[in-house]
Design a protein around this motif. Structure first.
Motif, PDB file in Angstrom:
ATOM      1  N   LEU A 104       0.759  -1.278   0.177  1.00 24.46           N
ATOM      2  CA  LEU A 104       0.181  -0.016   0.042  1.00 24.46           C
ATOM      3  C   LEU A 104       0.826   1.394  -0.007  1.00 24.46           C
ATOM      4  CD1 LEU A 104      -2.954  -1.154   2.564  1.00 24.46           C
ATOM      5  CD2 LEU A 104      -3.027  -0.768   0.009  1.00 24.46           C
ATOM      6  N   GLY A 105       2.203   1.107  -0.213  1.00 21.37           N
ATOM      7  CA  GLY A 105       2.978   2.362  -0.039  1.00 21.37           C
ATOM      8  C   GLY A 105       3.217   2.880   1.135  1.00 21.37           C
ATOM      9  N   LEU A 106       2.985   2.304   2.407  1.00 24.62           N
ATOM     10  CA  LEU A 106       2.903   2.854   3.311  1.00 24.62           C
ATOM     11  C   LEU A 106       4.220   2.888   4.519  1.00 24.62           C
ATOM     12  CD1 LEU A 106      -0.624   1.807   4.731  1.00 24.62           C
ATOM     13  CD2 LEU A 106      -0.046   4.160   4.268  1.00 24.62           C
ATOM     14  N   GLN A 110      -1.405  -1.535 -11.340  1.00 22.04           N
ATOM     15  CA  GLN A 110       0.107  -1.563 -10.797  1.00 22.04           C
ATOM     16  C   GLN A 110       0.245  -0.663  -9.398  1.00 22.04           C
ATOM     17  OE1 GLN A 110       2.730  -3.232  -9.064  1.00 22.04           O
ATOM     18  NE2 GLN A 110       2.850  -4.346 -11.172  1.00 22.04           N
ATOM     19  N   LEU A 111       0.274  -1.284  -8.317  1.00 18.75           N
ATOM     20  CA  LEU A 111       0.589  -0.589  -7.049  1.00 18.75           C
ATOM     21  C   LEU A 111       2.072  -0.051  -6.608  1.00 18.75           C
ATOM     22  CD1 LEU A 111      -1.946  -1.933  -4.562  1.00 18.75           C
ATOM     23  CD2 LEU A 111      -2.539  -0.173  -6.488  1.00 18.75           C
ATOM     24  N   ILE A 112       3.007  -0.725  -6.848  1.00 19.18           N
ATOM     25  CA  ILE A 112       4.401  -0.361  -6.775  1.00 19.18           C
ATOM     26  C   ILE A 112       4.831   0.604  -7.828  1.00 19.18           C
ATOM     27  CG2 ILE A 112       6.776  -1.464  -6.656  1.00 19.18           C
ATOM     28  CD1 ILE A 112       5.008  -2.371  -4.583  1.00 19.18           C
ATOM     29  N   ARG A 132       1.558   8.920  -5.708  1.00 18.18           N
ATOM     30  CA  ARG A 132       0.819   9.356  -4.318  1.00 18.18           C
ATOM     31  C   ARG A 132      -0.640   9.445  -4.482  1.00 18.18           C
ATOM     32  NH1 ARG A 132       2.412  13.842  -0.109  1.00 18.18           N
ATOM     33  NH2 ARG A 132       0.758  13.644   1.494  1.00 18.18           N
ATOM     34  N   THR A 133      -1.018  10.279  -5.469  1.00 24.60           N
ATOM     35  CA  THR A 133      -2.392  10.339  -5.750  1.00 24.60           C
ATOM     36  C   THR A 133      -3.353   9.122  -5.950  1.00 24.60           C
ATOM     37  OG1 THR A 133      -1.992  12.757  -6.788  1.00 24.60           O
ATOM     38  CG2 THR A 133      -4.248  11.423  -7.264  1.00 24.60           C
ATOM     39  N   ARG A 183      -6.301   3.620  -1.251  1.00 23.36           N
ATOM     40  CA  ARG A 183      -6.150   3.201   0.041  1.00 23.36           C
ATOM     41  C   ARG A 183      -7.444   3.886   0.751  1.00 23.36           C
ATOM     42  NH1 ARG A 183      -0.171   4.839   0.083  1.00 23.36           N
ATOM     43  NH2 ARG A 183      -0.873   7.271   0.792  1.00 23.36           N
ATOM     44  N   GLY A 184      -8.242   2.837   1.567  1.00 21.86           N
ATOM     45  CA  GLY A 184      -9.485   3.279   2.290  1.00 21.86           C
ATOM     46  C   GLY A 184     -10.609   3.320   1.426  1.00 21.86           C
TER      47      GLY A 184
END
Length: 364
Positions: A79-81, A98-100, A104-105, A111-112
């Motif tokens: 999740l990039g956290l 692709q999440l990696i 940020r946007t 997320r959520g």
């Protein structure tokens, strides 16, 4: 689906796998989330060594192992956290996204919204100076676009959904005016605000007493049945995992070492580490004064042994184990194990029992 009531908690002997409308059993479909060769390093020291994991739509997957095995890091990385000093490589796909390396946007929209996460300590996640209902309403505004009275009404509905009594009045209470179990329910309500496809529950019952743990697990089961969302349940508690998950992945030292359906794992664990986790749980029928712990500790990042990471703690290790890393390979149609000497049914002296694990009383 079979269930029976024990102290007001539904114990599921078999949890139904939810499928989207029109999807038939056996029909192939793209996984909801697919993690491939995920690696994470902090200051050049690798802590995840190539995790592969797929989550299907609507299923519940347990992720178990000792502290420091990489369970939470896997999903924080996805999740990039993770903090800026973390180096993340590999692939995490949410459908076609692709999440990696995503912006940020884009990650903030996911997320959520499409993926939500709840943590084990709600007191560190809820803002103590903002009214509890308002925090849920903010999540509704962000992910659903509702405002004003509509957002408030939806927040109240979510509070009622997770079992907060007198939700209309308690909307304006602060987090310290709720019990620990109610705060965890508020966190679940906040996670549900965006109608996520996947809920990651990271040790959500660890800080709660036994009766409240049962209520939270029952709540997660009910919400999953009602909404069809998938769940990743991260826990040390194999009994809790047996309640909520139809599939389990066992992690050790930054790798998945065994994965299979829950009933298969409890019937016959194949990896010696999994067997050790079961043996370390108290049994009222064992007639022994002491537990059987796994000797040693999880190796520290940067100090991994040359071969299998579990070899220094394993009573089945051979010279091969100390010199070569075992790959995660299929043992049968529904199980994969990373071990050169997987245990057979006959090597399992005392097999864990699924229903007794659910009741949290003993192994048979």
């Amino acid at each position: 689906m079979m269930a029976k009531s024990v102290s007001g908690f539904r114990h599921h002997a078999l949890i139904r796998i939810w499928r989207p409308a029109g999807m038939q059993e056996g029909e192939a479909e793209m996984p909801l989330v697919e993690i491939s060769n995920l690696k994470v390093a902090f200051s050049g020291i690798e802590v995840l060594h190539g995790v592969d994991l797929a989550i299907e739509k609507g299923e519940a997957v347990g992720l178990v192992g000792e502290s420091g095995c990489g369970k939470s890091v896997t999903w924080l990385a996805a999740l990039g956290l993770l903090p800026g000093k973390a180096s993340v490589s590999g692939s995490v796909r949410l459908g076609s996204d692709q999440l990696i390396g995503a912006s940020r946007t884009k990650l903030e929209s996911i997320r959520g919204g499409r993926i939500a996460m709840i943590f084990q300590d709600p007191s560190s996640s809820l803002n103590p100076v903002i009214r509890a209902g308002r925090q849920i309403a903010e999540a509704v505004e962000l992910h659903r676009g509702l405002t004003g009275r509509a957002a408030r009404n939806e927040a109240v509905r979510l509070m009622e959904m997770v079992g907060i009594p007198d939700a209309v009045r308690r909307f304006d209470n602060f987090p310290h005016e709720f019990s620990g179990g109610q705060n965890q329910r508020l966190m679940i309500a906040m996670a549900l605000a965006g109608n996520p496809d996947l809920l990651i529950a990271d040790e959500p019952t660890t800080a709660l007493d036994a009766t409240i743990q049962a209520q939270i697990l029952d709540l997660l089961i009910s919400i999953r049945e009602e909404t069809g969302m998938a769940i990743v349940f991260i826990s040390h508690d194999l009994g809790a995992v047996s309640q909520i998950c139809e599939r389990v992945c066992v992690m050790y030292a930054g790798n998945i070492v065994e994965k299979c359906p829950t009933e298969s794992l409890f019937r016959s664990p194949h990896h010696p580490y999994t067997r050790g986790l079961f043996d370390a749980i108290p049994r009222i029928d064992a007639g022994r004064d002491r537990l059987v712990p796994i000797p040693g500790t999880v190796p520290q990042p940067g100090r991994m042994p040359g071969g299998c990471a579990f070899a220094p703690r394993c009573g089945h290790a051979s010279e091969l184990c100390h010199n070569k890393v075992p790959p995660l390979v299929a043992v049968d149609d529904d199980r994969a194990t990373a071990c050169f000497h997987p245990l057979s049914d006959g090597a399992t002296a005392s097999k864990p029992n699924l229903m007794q694990a659910q009741q949290g009383v003993a192994w048979a």
